[in-house]
Design an enzyme around this catalytic site. Structure first.
Site, short mmCIF file in Angstrom:
data_model
loop_
_atom_site.label_atom_id
_atom_site.label_comp_id
_atom_site.label_asym_id
_atom_site.label_seq_id
_atom_site.Cartn_x
_atom_site.Cartn_y
_atom_site.Cartn_z
N SER A 593 0.83 -1.15 0.08
CA SER A 593 -0.22 -0.04 0.04
C SER A 593 1.00 1.24 -0.05
O SER A 593 2.03 1.28 0.49
CB SER A 593 -0.69 -0.06 1.36
OG SER A 593 -1.40 1.25 1.43
N TYR A 606 -2.26 -0.10 10.83
CA TYR A 606 -2.16 -0.37 9.55
C TYR A 606 -1.04 0.01 8.73
O TYR A 606 -0.45 -0.95 8.10
CB TYR A 606 -3.51 0.06 8.76
CG TYR A 606 -3.57 -0.18 7.30
CD1 TYR A 606 -4.07 -1.49 6.94
CD2 TYR A 606 -3.39 0.85 6.37
CE1 TYR A 606 -4.31 -1.82 5.56
CE2 TYR A 606 -3.57 0.29 4.99
CZ TYR A 606 -4.07 -0.81 4.68
OH TYR A 606 -4.36 -1.47 3.33
#
Ligand SMILES: [Zn+2]
Length: 716
Positions: A593, A606
């Site tokens: 990501s 995260y």
């Protein structure tokens, strides 16, 4: 007349019961075809092809002869409709037929120059074409043309080939049918064999069929129905004879020599061996595997006669074109310790070398000056007594069909050995078919394989969103894909979708939690049993949680670490074991990501997990270079379409935070990028393909941003 016919059918149904073949004719369906002979031919062909005891996949052909108007003269002329080159009877449609003028086909006899020039007749068949939408006429066309029957079936039933491939086949055939089925010795199909069939009928005018030595059966009738019933009756009789004889005079295959492992242990051994075999079989072209421990296979491979019979090679040309002339029988005990793949490879090297030498010797001894170059010398069929049969080919369907064909060959050997002695084709004949210029031309006409043909890819979390897009892309490019997900419902839906789009042979699905070692182990066992190994791993499974540090619970933290970080590690580690067993290069692509590189609020848990995934990828790239395993990263950002992560509350939360609606989110994200582009699942799928598609074999440890351009995420 019609009433009489109906009575006849009903009468027939009531009094005949087939034990060894399926009677599938439905008079209601046939009546609706309005006496259209070509439609009846197709109907009959589909029925015949749907019973594998009657013919092997793709094997055999059927025909009918009808009078039609000649478009040039307006006169009535006799036309033969016959299954064209390639295709399968079960799924035969009109587009699979060739239609040829009978008077022209007969005229070819005048220009035929003899056996030596037989192959040139194939070109002439094209001059006989009546229907311009015809499929290319097959080599078997003259075999049907020169027999004077309206409807003809040529099939490869195991039961008939068993007699056709036995030493006393001609005598047995004569006695069994009291002369009503003719016999023609083995000869390669072609124009000359057509003349031999014609001759056989002329010399034995009352016959209702002809058995071709070492090959198959011709049967016929005046109508589609009569031909169908005649075919069933003749094959039933062969099968019935064999079932009465098998095991009576001598034990089947010389009796049992070894006992099979139980099913679970057979699978365990097969799973340890499959990637090693795949590595050997892929030393020229990457191959896909298939494994079966069918009872028929076990009976053969556990027997006293397996080595003698396997070495003789198969008989019907269809069989060995798919399976190669002979299989490799490995000399491992069923319960051999296979846990050390290095030791195992040492044990097997000599066996594979010997097979390749045997094959190249077969090639050089039998080749002609104009033979095509030698093809891959690796075995297609590998027999492991006590465990099962492995097959390897360019794709899954071909590997599976090769296994089916070897089971056909086993049936033939079983029958022939029960009533007489099995005889295989002379090696020169086998070679002449395998390297026949017409066969080579057929191979050359086949579509070029996709970029990922022969590759096996596992994509985690692939029953939706980005994962599904990746799995579909890889499948479309020719890979066999393994779709895994934690959600059984989504997995079932995705399986249906794949079945429709790419077909049942291109994928398997597996319900898997990437944090569970047991799940992972079972998944990889399924993969190697289904396809033989694995080449591409895409770690895509994931969740996202966006909270402040204060809100983030330790449970949230553990969950992200577990799924994203541990999951990626565990899957890669399990794949590495298989890749090393294969000794083939491979790819691990991790879907990470933008958040692995960019810091922002509400993202500590995260973002940390994503950063760990990213660095783990570099560490793995550093360690696995020597294994030729590339490890690369894709950093997507804001992929909304089809995403599970964005479903439910998350999207609402983000929309609310930005003061917009959920529908406005894609646009909002697009505007934040340098290229002003929304990112779609297909964009990520294309990025994966860029890494694994064959153009970047020398790139590892890379990060590819697919985020529309986010300056903060530039790799420094
Ligand atoms: Zn045939």
């Amino acid at each position: 007349m019609k009433g009489n016919l109906k009575f006849f059918y009903m009468n027939f149904n009531a009094t005949t019961s087939f034990k060894h073949v399926s009677y599938l004719w439905d008079e209601k369906v046939a009546t609706e075809l309005n006496n259209d002979q070509v439609a009846l031919l197709i109907y009959r062909s589909n029925l015949l092809g749907s019973d594998l005891r009657l013919t092997n996949y793709g094997g055999g052909n059927t025909s009918c002869k009808v009078f039609s108007k000649d478009p040039l003269t307006g006169n009535s002329t006799e036309v033969m409709w016959i299954k064209g080159s390639g295709g399968d009877l079960r799924s035969l449609k009109k587009s699979g037929l060739a239609a040829l003028y009978m008077d022209r086909l007969n005229a070819l006899k005048k220009i035929y120059r003899g056996l030596e020039f037989e192959d040139e007749m194939v070109e002439y068949l094209n001059h006989c074409i009546y229907d311009l939408n015809s499929r290319a006429p097959s080599i078997d066309t003259p075999l049907h043309a020169f027999l004077p029957f309206k409807h003809i079936d040529h099939l490869h039933p195991d039961a008939a080939i068993a007699i056709a491939a036995s030493k006393d086949g001609k005598k047995i055939n004569e006695k069994l049918f009291e002369g009503k089925i003719g016999w023609v010795d083995w000869q390669r199909p072609g124009f000359d064999l057509g003349l031999k069939l014609e001759n056989c009928f002329q010399e034995n005018p009352g016959i209702k069929g002809i058995l071709l030595g070492g090959h198959g059966l011709f049967t016929w009738g005046d109508t589609a129905y009569e031909s169908y019933v005649n075919t069933l009756e003749v094959i039933e009789k062969y099968a019935d004879y064999l079932s009465r004889m098998e095991g009576k005079v001598k034990p089947i295959f010389g009796g049992n020599k070894i006992t099979s492992l139980d099913k679970e242990d057979r699978k365990k051994q097969a799973a340890l061996l499959a990637p090693v075999f795949r590595g050997f079989c892929s030393n020229q072209t990457r191959m896909i595997g298939h494994f079966t421990d069918d009872e028929k296979v076990l009976e053969f491979i556990n027997s006293n006669d397996v080595e003698r019979l396997a070495a003789m090679g198969t008989s019907c040309p269809d069989h060995f074109l798919r399976t190669k002339i002979a299989p490799l029988v490995v000399k491992l005990t069923p319960d051999e310790d296979l846990s050390d793949s290095i030791v195992l490879k040492q044990k097997l090297t000599a066996a594979f070398d010997a097979y390749r030498n045997y094959y190249s010797n077969y090639y050089s001894v039998h080749k002609h000056t104009n033979s095509p170059p030698m093809r891959d010398a690796n075995p297609v069929i590998i027999l492991y007594p006590g465990v099962g049969m492995f097959s390897f080919a360019k794709d899954k369907a071909t590997a599976r069909i090769a296994a089916e064909f070897y089971i056909n060959a086993i049936n033939v050997m079983r029958g022939a050995e029960s009533v007489s002695e099995y005889v295989s084709l002379p090696l020169q004949e086998a070679f002449d078919i395998e390297y026949w210029l017409l066969e080579e031309a057929k191979l050359q006409r086949m579509p070029k394989p996709g970029a990922l043909a022969g590759k096996i890819a596992l994509v985690t979390g692939s029953a939706g969103g980005i994962g599904k897009a990746i799995a579909q892309k890889l499948a479309i490019e020719g890979a066999c894909v393994v779709v895994t997900d934690i959600n059984p419902g989504r997995l079932t839906d995705t399986a249906e979708e794949f079945n429709k789009k790419t077909g049942k042979d291109t994928f398997i699905t597996f319900l898997m939690d990437v944090t569970k070692e047991d799940d992972i182990e079972r998944c990889f066992r399924e993969i190697v049993l289904a396809f033989g190994g694995v080449d591409i791993i895409v770690n895509n499974a994931g969740i996202s949680i966006s909270k402040t540090i204060t809100e983030t619970t330790l449970h949230d933290w553990d969950l992200l670490q577990s799924i994203l970080v541990k999951g990626q590690f565990a899957i890669s580690k399990a794949a590495l074991r298989i890749m090393r067993q294969q000794s083939l290069d491979g790819d691990i692509v991790n879907i990470v990501s933008k958040n692995a590189l960019v810091s922002g609020p509400n993202n500590a848990a995260y973002g940390t997990a994503k950063a760990a995934q990213l660095h783990m990828s570099r560490l793995m790239a550093a360690e696995l270079g020597a294994d030729k395993i590339r490890v690369n990263v894709i950093n997507p950002d804001a992929v909304i379409q089809g995403s599970n992560i964005w479903a439910g509350g998350w999207a609402n939360g983000r929309a609310e935070a930005y003061g917009i609606t959920v529908e406005e989110l894609p646009d909002y994200y697009a505007k934040r990028t340098l290229l002003r582009e929304a990112i779609l699942p297909a964009d990520i799928a294309n990025a994966v393909f860029a890494f694994v598609g064959g153009l970047l074999p020398k790139s590892t440890g890379n990060i590819l941003n697919v985020d529309g351009g986010v300056a903060a995420a530039f790799v420094r």
